[in-house]
Design an enzyme around this catalytic site. Sequence first.
Site, PDB file in Angstrom:
ATOM      1  N   CYS A  88       0.812  -1.228   0.000  1.00  0.00           N
ATOM      2  CA  CYS A  88       0.000   0.000   0.000  1.00  0.00           C
ATOM      3  C   CYS A  88       0.840   1.270   0.000  1.00  0.00           C
ATOM      4  O   CYS A  88       0.327   2.354  -0.233  1.00  0.00           O
ATOM      5  CB  CYS A  88      -0.942   0.022   1.199  1.00  0.00           C
ATOM      6  SG  CYS A  88      -0.050   0.159   2.762  1.00  0.00           S
TER       7      CYS A  88
ATOM      8  N   CYS B 155      -0.202  -5.129   6.966  1.00  0.00           N
ATOM      9  CA  CYS B 155      -0.354  -3.957   7.845  1.00  0.00           C
ATOM     10  C   CYS B 155       0.135  -4.306   9.246  1.00  0.00           C
ATOM     11  O   CYS B 155       0.794  -3.514   9.902  1.00  0.00           O
ATOM     12  CB  CYS B 155      -1.821  -3.514   7.911  1.00  0.00           C
ATOM     13  SG  CYS B 155      -2.593  -3.382   6.296  1.00  0.00           S
TER      14      CYS B 155
HETATM   15  S1  FES Z   1      -3.388  -0.375   4.167  1.00  0.00           S
HETATM   16 FE1  FES Z   1      -1.437   0.529   4.430  1.00  0.00          FE
HETATM   17  S2  FES Z   1      -0.810  -0.092   6.382  1.00  0.00           S
HETATM   18 FE2  FES Z   1      -2.730  -0.992   6.144  1.00  0.00          FE
END
Ligand code: FES
Length: 142
Positions: A35, A104
């Site tokens: 992400c 995450c």
């Molecule tokens: S979506 Fe980026 S740390 Fe969880």
Amino acid sequence: MGKYPEFLMEHFQNPRNVGEMSNPDGVATVGNASCGDIMQMFIKVNGNRISQATFKTFGCGAAIATSSILTERIKGSTIDEALKISERISKEILSELPKEKIPCFNLATNALKLAIEEYKCKQVGPHQKEESDFLKKAAEKG
Ligand code: FES
């Protein structure tokens, strides 16, 4: 956010140990490749025990909640115990998180590992650590 258990939601809504630490004994920044979010973790070590642990992240709710839990639970532990606690939390939390949120959670555990590594390097100095690692490997080979 209905798919998260209560204890994770509570830490997401009231995160503990958020913020930058001045003069940390160990600090590390890691990124979540999936992400692009980042996490920074700070530890203060007193007599081989983690007296304080804080974090800063641009990550999502799962990253915030898991970092809050991890930093709470490692306080007062030795650095070796902290790594074991981190493993225990992994087993406990990973089964509760949706699969896509596992990276995450890994932000927090990876940041902790690297912060501890940095702390250890500061203790022995980078050259001594390389020498010590080399000697350890040589001893293992016999
Ligand atoms: S979506 Fe980026 S740390 Fe969880």
